[in-house]
Design a protein around this motif. Structure first.
Motif, PDB file in Angstrom:
ATOM      1  N   LEU A 411       0.822  -1.213   0.000  1.00 20.60           N
ATOM      2  CA  LEU A 411       0.000   0.000   0.000  1.00 20.60           C
ATOM      3  C   LEU A 411       0.853   1.259   0.000  1.00 20.60           C
ATOM      4  CD1 LEU A 411      -2.719  -1.118   2.591  1.00 20.60           C
ATOM      5  CD2 LEU A 411      -3.028  -0.871   0.118  1.00 20.60           C
ATOM      6  N   GLU A 412       2.001   1.196   0.658  1.00 19.62           N
ATOM      7  CA  GLU A 412       2.906   2.340   0.645  1.00 19.62           C
ATOM      8  C   GLU A 412       3.605   2.470  -0.714  1.00 19.62           C
ATOM      9  OE1 GLU A 412       3.182   4.737   2.591  1.00 19.62           O
ATOM     10  OE2 GLU A 412       2.341   4.094   4.501  1.00 19.62           O
ATOM     11  N   ALA A 417      -1.552   4.259   0.478  1.00 16.90           N
ATOM     12  CA  ALA A 417      -1.509   4.669   1.888  1.00 16.90           C
ATOM     13  C   ALA A 417      -1.076   6.119   2.053  1.00 16.90           C
ATOM     14  CB  ALA A 417      -0.580   3.747   2.671  1.00 16.90           C
ATOM     15  N   GLY A 418      -0.260   6.607   1.148  1.00 17.44           N
ATOM     16  CA  GLY A 418       0.194   7.999   1.229  1.00 17.44           C
ATOM     17  C   GLY A 418       0.961   8.320   2.491  1.00 17.44           C
ATOM     18  N   ASP A 428      -0.084   1.490  16.112  1.00 10.83           N
ATOM     19  CA  ASP A 428      -1.236   1.892  15.309  1.00 10.83           C
ATOM     20  C   ASP A 428      -1.154   1.411  13.861  1.00 10.83           C
ATOM     21  OD1 ASP A 428      -3.712   3.196  14.950  1.00 10.83           O
ATOM     22  OD2 ASP A 428      -2.726   4.994  14.181  1.00 10.83           O
ATOM     23  N   GLN A 429      -0.025   0.844  13.457  1.00  9.55           N
ATOM     24  CA  GLN A 429       0.174   0.540  12.034  1.00  9.55           C
ATOM     25  C   GLN A 429      -0.773  -0.531  11.504  1.00  9.55           C
ATOM     26  OE1 GLN A 429       4.459  -0.071  12.097  1.00  9.55           O
ATOM     27  NE2 GLN A 429       4.813   1.901  11.101  1.00  9.55           N
ATOM     28  N   LEU A 430      -1.101  -1.509  12.319  1.00 11.48           N
ATOM     29  CA  LEU A 430      -2.046  -2.532  11.873  1.00 11.48           C
ATOM     30  C   LEU A 430      -3.424  -1.918  11.641  1.00 11.48           C
ATOM     31  CD1 LEU A 430      -2.798  -5.433  11.230  1.00 11.48           C
ATOM     32  CD2 LEU A 430      -3.024  -5.874  13.688  1.00 11.48           C
ATOM     33  N   TYR A 431      -3.885  -1.087  12.574  1.00 14.94           N
ATOM     34  CA  TYR A 431      -5.175  -0.418  12.412  1.00 14.94           C
ATOM     35  C   TYR A 431      -5.156   0.525  11.209  1.00 14.94           C
ATOM     36  CZ  TYR A 431      -5.703  -1.961  17.289  1.00 14.94           C
ATOM     37  OH  TYR A 431      -5.759  -2.697  18.444  1.00 14.94           O
ATOM     38  N   VAL A 436      -6.982   1.623   5.351  1.00 20.81           N
ATOM     39  CA  VAL A 436      -6.749   1.848   3.923  1.00 20.81           C
ATOM     40  C   VAL A 436      -7.463   0.803   3.069  1.00 20.81           C
ATOM     41  CG1 VAL A 436      -4.994   1.993   2.096  1.00 20.81           C
ATOM     42  CG2 VAL A 436      -4.537   2.983   4.360  1.00 20.81           C
ATOM     43  N   ILE A 437      -7.445  -0.462   3.491  1.00 20.77           N
ATOM     44  CA  ILE A 437      -7.986  -1.529   2.636  1.00 20.77           C
ATOM     45  C   ILE A 437      -9.475  -1.775   2.831  1.00 20.77           C
ATOM     46  CG2 ILE A 437      -5.748  -2.696   2.502  1.00 20.77           C
ATOM     47  CD1 ILE A 437      -6.783  -4.776   4.488  1.00 20.77           C
ATOM     48  N   LEU A 438     -10.076  -1.220   3.903  1.00 19.84           N
ATOM     49  CA  LEU A 438     -11.490  -1.478   4.191  1.00 19.84           C
ATOM     50  C   LEU A 438     -12.273  -0.166   4.256  1.00 19.84           C
ATOM     51  CD1 LEU A 438     -11.037  -4.076   7.103  1.00 19.84           C
ATOM     52  CD2 LEU A 438     -11.491  -4.604   4.701  1.00 19.84           C
TER      53      LEU A 438
END
Length: 558
Positions: A411-412, A417-418, A428-431, A436-438
């Motif tokens: 995504l990056e 993801a930007g 927080d990275q998992l959340y 981004v995907i949902l």
């Protein structure tokens, strides 16, 4: 050759008396182990709470001196543990020996066995580091530091997963497997107490009944508490961020993204309370049920990322990563960076922050996880045990990391993801990846599921640790009435985690744990020598017709 033949080898020692109290508050416990362990842990808590400035200065000094001085010891010790596990599993004579009596069947099915391995092993770390570690190595790893690849580029992806696999593969599970084998082998073949000191009986004999054995068990208890404190600290941080993500309020987080003091207190009250209740129910009830639950929730999360995330990209990464990891496993495991050269200091700092931290973490975690694995592995052969404990969980860790971490990196790289994922805090990275995907509603629901999953992993890890600490303090007794002591260790864990998070966050817990793991690392080295000696002598005994189990020794005496 009979065991009475003076030229033959003697039967193994099948008795190790450990004095325990027969009345009062410490009824059934070894006071010589329990009281010193409680005093040491209490002093660590009081030090962090009442002398925070001194504690911070001491931890900083230790980080730059003690830890760096023993970096090589940690690296080479873990490499040796993996080598010993491989040798014991591969050779037919050693691999066929059973952790128990001849013909004894395992207590748990393989599915429940694997589920409990993860529940008590490294489930929390996998949630925190699933996106965090690949993204960190994507931004900085030894190849990037040397200038061989550019940070956050396509070329940085493969080395990012090689180093991720290095830390979550054979090193972690090999350490657990060897400690568990050293304990379980003598406990279930020779009927010695299920405690750390018993693993050293093949080396030191009955002297482990006395002062030396008490010291070993005290060191193991302290290492366990500090090792589990790191896991709980990571889990609490991600749990609080999750509560914030599902709308419980901005008060949970400080401006820098760390957990606020009220949030830490709330999280610890919930998690330690649930863990203590589960520990009171015992391994056959609470822990087994929760382990199966978090295995199911973990599978659902993996399935979600396989469908909605970068599934094909992750599959490619998995194949490349395993090939690169196995192909470079020996040099990676034996590399010790020097501070010489233009980037030497950066390489040394990276290794201390990552590899040495992990090796110390696995060692500090190993008395608890090793004893827990030993407790649920009776009846398995050494080969099945080592392959089961090392290979299968390692593969699942690799799949987990590539699916979740690979999706975040994809995504990056493609711009979706930007920077919202890579620039988020690790907790927080998992959340952020889910966001981004949902769509927002689904991301909210899945974030809630992760909060529940975190809670189940935290509970199973913490209650397992409390039960194992009481088993060590109770001279191997797994059935005694330990409720008051379960409450103490639950409160102590909460106090260690809470005080260290307030003192200096995860970094303070990390440094304290690495220092606390150091004494036990020497015990682990002796355990490795001891189990090799025990198995080799048992092979000689079998050849000479001398009994190798407690039942055989008892029958031989009649």
């Amino acid at each position: 050759m009979s065991s009475d033949d003076p030229k033959g080898i003697a039967p193994p020692l099948v008795e190790l008396p450990i004095s325990t109290a027969d009345r009062g508050f410490y009824d059934g416990f070894s006071r010589q182990v329990t009281i010193p362990a409680k005093i040491i842990v209490t002093l660590i808590i009081l030090w962090a709470i009442f002398f925070p400035v001194s504690a911070n200065e001491t931890l900083s000094a230790a980080n730059s001196t003690i830890i760096s001085s023993f970096a090589g010891w940690y690296v080479y010790l873990v490499a040796a543990l993996i080598a010993i596990c491989a040798i014991l599993a591969i050779f037919p004579q050693t691999g066929s020996l059973r952790i128990g009596y001849a013909g004894e069947k395992p207590e748990f099915s393989r599915l429940s066995w694997f589920a409990m391995l993860f529940g008590a092993g490294i489930g929390i770390g996998l949630l925190t580091y699933s996106t965090g570690e690949p993204l960190s190595h994507f931004s900085e790893n030894p190849d990037i530091i040397r200038g061989a690849v550019q940070a956050q580029s396509w070329d940085a992806v493969r080395p990012a997963f090689v180093y991720t696999f290095l830390h979550w593969g054979f090193a972690a599970w090999g350490t657990y497997a060897l400690v568990g084998l050293a304990i379980g082998y003598v406990a279930y073949r020779r009927d010695l107490p299920l405690t750390i000191r018993s693993a050293l009986v093949p080396l030191f004999g009955k002297t482990m009944s006395g002062f030396g054995g008490h010291v070993v068990d005290v060191v193991a208890v302290v290492a366990t508490i500090l090792g589990v404190a790191v896991t709980m600290g990571l889990g609490v941080e991600q749990f609080v961020v999750g509560l914030s993500r599902v709308g419980l309020g901005d008060w949970l987080l400080n401006p820098d993204g760390s957990s606020s003091l009220p949030a830490i207190a709330l999280a610890l009250a919930i998690l330690v309370g649930a863990s203590t209740l589960s520990a009171l129910s015992g391994v056959g009830k609470g822990i087994k049920w929760l382990s199966n639950l978090n295995l199911g929730l973990s599978f659902l999360l993996l399935l979600l990322f396989a469908i909605m995330g970068a599934g094909l990209f992750a599959l490619k990464l998995l194949g490349q990563g395993i090939a690169d990891y196995i192909g470079h496993f020996i040099p990676l495991s034996l590399t010790l960076f020097s501070d010489e050269g233009p980037v030497g200091e950066q390489l040394v700092a990276w290794q201390l922050d990552w590899s040495v931290f992990y090796w110390a973490w696995w060692i500090a975690f190993s008395p608890f996880v090793g004893m827990f694995i030993a407790r649920i592995s009776r009846g398995r052969t050494i080969r099945e045990y080592i392959f089961g404990v090392v290979l299968v969980p390692s593969l699942v860790c690799f799949i987990w990391m590539t699916l979740l971490g690979g999706t975040a990196i994809a995504l990056e790289l493609n711009g979706s993801a930007g920077g919202t994922i890579v620039n988020a805090t690790m907790a927080d990275q998992l959340y952020a990846t889910l966001a981004v995907i949902l769509d927002p509603g689904t991301a909210f629901a899945v974030s809630g599921m992760i909060v529940v999953l975190l809670m189940t992993y935290l509970v199973t890890s913490t209650d397992s640790a409390i039960l194992i600490v009481n088993t060590i303090n109770g001279a191997g007794d797994t059935e005694g009435e330990h409720r008051k002591h379960i409450l103490f260790w639950g409160a102590a864990l909460a106090a260690v985690v809470g005080s260290m998070l307030v003192l200096g966050g995860i970094e303070a817990i990390r440094i304290t744990m690495i220092i606390g793991a150091l004494p036990f690392s020497f015990v682990v080295a002796l355990m490795a020598i001891s189990i090799v000696k025990a198995i080799c002598y048992d092979l000689i005994r079998k050849h000479q017709g001398v009994p190798t189990t407690a039942v055989g020794v008892a029958a031989d005496k009649k």
